[in-house]
Write a protein that holds these residues in place. Structure first.
Motif, PDB file in Angstrom:
ATOM      1  N   TYR A  90       0.839   7.055   1.847  1.00 16.37           N
ATOM      2  CA  TYR A  90       0.838   7.138   2.257  1.00 16.37           C
ATOM      3  C   TYR A  90      -0.569   5.589   2.451  1.00 16.37           C
ATOM      4  O   TYR A  90       0.248   4.945   3.690  1.00 16.37           O
ATOM      5  CB  TYR A  90       0.835   7.782   3.598  1.00 16.37           C
ATOM      6  CG  TYR A  90       0.121   7.797   5.403  1.00 16.37           C
ATOM      7  CD1 TYR A  90       1.442   7.821   5.801  1.00 16.37           C
ATOM      8  CD2 TYR A  90      -0.552   7.970   5.223  1.00 16.37           C
ATOM      9  CE1 TYR A  90       0.948   7.353   7.351  1.00 16.37           C
ATOM     10  CE2 TYR A  90      -0.583   7.756   6.559  1.00 16.37           C
ATOM     11  CZ  TYR A  90      -0.245   7.575   7.866  1.00 16.37           C
ATOM     12  OH  TYR A  90      -0.575   6.993   9.215  1.00 16.37           O
ATOM     13  N   ARG A  91      -1.261   6.510   2.223  1.00 19.03           N
ATOM     14  CA  ARG A  91      -2.478   5.590   2.207  1.00 19.03           C
ATOM     15  C   ARG A  91      -2.061   3.248   1.382  1.00 19.03           C
ATOM     16  O   ARG A  91      -2.634   3.319   2.516  1.00 19.03           O
ATOM     17  CB  ARG A  91      -3.665   5.798   1.714  1.00 19.03           C
ATOM     18  CG  ARG A  91      -4.352   7.400   2.739  1.00 19.03           C
ATOM     19  CD  ARG A  91      -5.963   7.832   1.600  1.00 19.03           C
ATOM     20  NE  ARG A  91      -5.844   8.649   2.616  1.00 19.03           N
ATOM     21  CZ  ARG A  91      -7.276   9.618   2.409  1.00 19.03           C
ATOM     22  NH1 ARG A  91      -7.090   9.815   0.763  1.00 19.03           N
ATOM     23  NH2 ARG A  91      -7.693  11.231   3.172  1.00 19.03           N
ATOM     24  N   GLN A  92      -1.298   4.001   0.602  1.00 16.12           N
ATOM     25  CA  GLN A  92      -1.446   2.690   0.048  1.00 16.12           C
ATOM     26  C   GLN A  92      -0.635   1.774   0.958  1.00 16.12           C
ATOM     27  O   GLN A  92      -0.158   0.934   0.505  1.00 16.12           O
ATOM     28  CB  GLN A  92      -0.622   2.485  -1.604  1.00 16.12           C
ATOM     29  CG  GLN A  92      -1.900   3.748  -2.486  1.00 16.12           C
ATOM     30  CD  GLN A  92      -3.089   2.191  -2.867  1.00 16.12           C
ATOM     31  OE1 GLN A  92      -2.459   1.809  -2.737  1.00 16.12           O
ATOM     32  NE2 GLN A  92      -4.437   3.645  -2.517  1.00 16.12           N
ATOM     33  N   LYS A  93       0.100   2.440   1.648  1.00 17.42           N
ATOM     34  CA  LYS A  93       1.354   1.850   1.821  1.00 17.42           C
ATOM     35  C   LYS A  93       0.868   1.013   3.509  1.00 17.42           C
ATOM     36  O   LYS A  93       1.123   0.093   4.098  1.00 17.42           O
ATOM     37  CB  LYS A  93       2.016   2.713   2.296  1.00 17.42           C
ATOM     38  CG  LYS A  93       3.738   2.183   3.614  1.00 17.42           C
ATOM     39  CD  LYS A  93       4.198   3.183   3.948  1.00 17.42           C
ATOM     40  CE  LYS A  93       5.668   3.069   5.587  1.00 17.42           C
ATOM     41  NZ  LYS A  93       6.038   3.731   5.504  1.00 17.42           N
ATOM     42  N   ASN A  94      -0.166   1.846   4.269  1.00 20.36           N
ATOM     43  CA  ASN A  94      -1.143   1.331   5.558  1.00 20.36           C
ATOM     44  C   ASN A  94      -1.850   0.585   5.408  1.00 20.36           C
ATOM     45  O   ASN A  94      -2.466  -0.190   5.829  1.00 20.36           O
ATOM     46  CB  ASN A  94      -1.357   2.688   6.087  1.00 20.36           C
ATOM     47  CG  ASN A  94      -0.420   3.481   6.911  1.00 20.36           C
ATOM     48  OD1 ASN A  94       0.747   3.014   7.119  1.00 20.36           O
ATOM     49  ND2 ASN A  94      -1.083   4.932   6.742  1.00 20.36           N
ATOM     50  N   TYR A  95      -2.463   0.608   3.693  1.00 22.58           N
ATOM     51  CA  TYR A  95      -3.387  -0.745   3.463  1.00 22.58           C
ATOM     52  C   TYR A  95      -3.266  -1.469   3.138  1.00 22.58           C
ATOM     53  O   TYR A  95      -4.299  -2.622   3.308  1.00 22.58           O
ATOM     54  CB  TYR A  95      -4.519   0.353   2.702  1.00 22.58           C
ATOM     55  CG  TYR A  95      -5.273   1.438   2.561  1.00 22.58           C
ATOM     56  CD1 TYR A  95      -6.641   1.186   3.685  1.00 22.58           C
ATOM     57  CD2 TYR A  95      -5.844   2.433   2.025  1.00 22.58           C
ATOM     58  CE1 TYR A  95      -6.977   2.336   4.539  1.00 22.58           C
ATOM     59  CE2 TYR A  95      -6.200   3.113   2.163  1.00 22.58           C
ATOM     60  CZ  TYR A  95      -7.331   3.672   3.293  1.00 22.58           C
ATOM     61  OH  TYR A  95      -8.186   4.664   3.480  1.00 22.58           O
ATOM     62  N   ASN A  96      -2.365  -2.099   2.319  1.00 26.19           N
ATOM     63  CA  ASN A  96      -1.047  -3.206   2.077  1.00 26.19           C
ATOM     64  C   ASN A  96      -0.406  -3.432   2.816  1.00 26.19           C
ATOM     65  O   ASN A  96      -0.405  -3.461   4.247  1.00 26.19           O
ATOM     66  CB  ASN A  96      -0.501  -2.345   0.775  1.00 26.19           C
ATOM     67  CG  ASN A  96      -1.264  -2.347  -0.270  1.00 26.19           C
ATOM     68  OD1 ASN A  96      -2.407  -2.622  -0.475  1.00 26.19           O
ATOM     69  ND2 ASN A  96      -1.104  -1.375  -1.153  1.00 26.19           N
TER      70      ASN A  96
END
Length: 96
Positions: A90-96
């Motif tokens: 979830y965090r990776q998806k929202n940071y990229n």
């Protein structure tokens, strides 16, 4: 796998032990053995452990019980549980 790392990809592995009747010490030993093999064969450095889940269980609902959480804490070189990998994705998806 090396070429993916060289291109900047992060290799993340997961280890899973199906629901069964093994005692906690055996379950921890088996999961740690899986982690060692992934490290040796594929140079994976980040692992998430699914300590009580069947292959057809939805990832988001895996390992919600306290027993599972306490087992994952006993594992060496493991970043977290099934719930941890969901947060990571979830965090990776929202940071990229």
């Amino acid at each position: 796998m090396k070429s993916l790392e060289e291109e900047g990809y992060e290799l993340i592995g997961y280890i899973r032990k199906s629901k069964g009747k093994e005692n906690d010490d055996v379950r921890v030993r088996l999961l740690e053995t899986m982690a060692i093999r992934l490290t040796e064969r594929y140079s994976v450095k980040t692992f998430y452990a699914f300590s009580f889940s069947n292959s057809m269980d939805e990832i988001a609902s895996r390992d919600l019980c306290e027993k599972s959480k306490s087992l994952v804490k006993r594992l060496n070189n493991v970043s977290g549980s099934a719930q941890g990998i969901c947060v990571y994705i979830y965090r990776q998806k929202n940071y990229n």
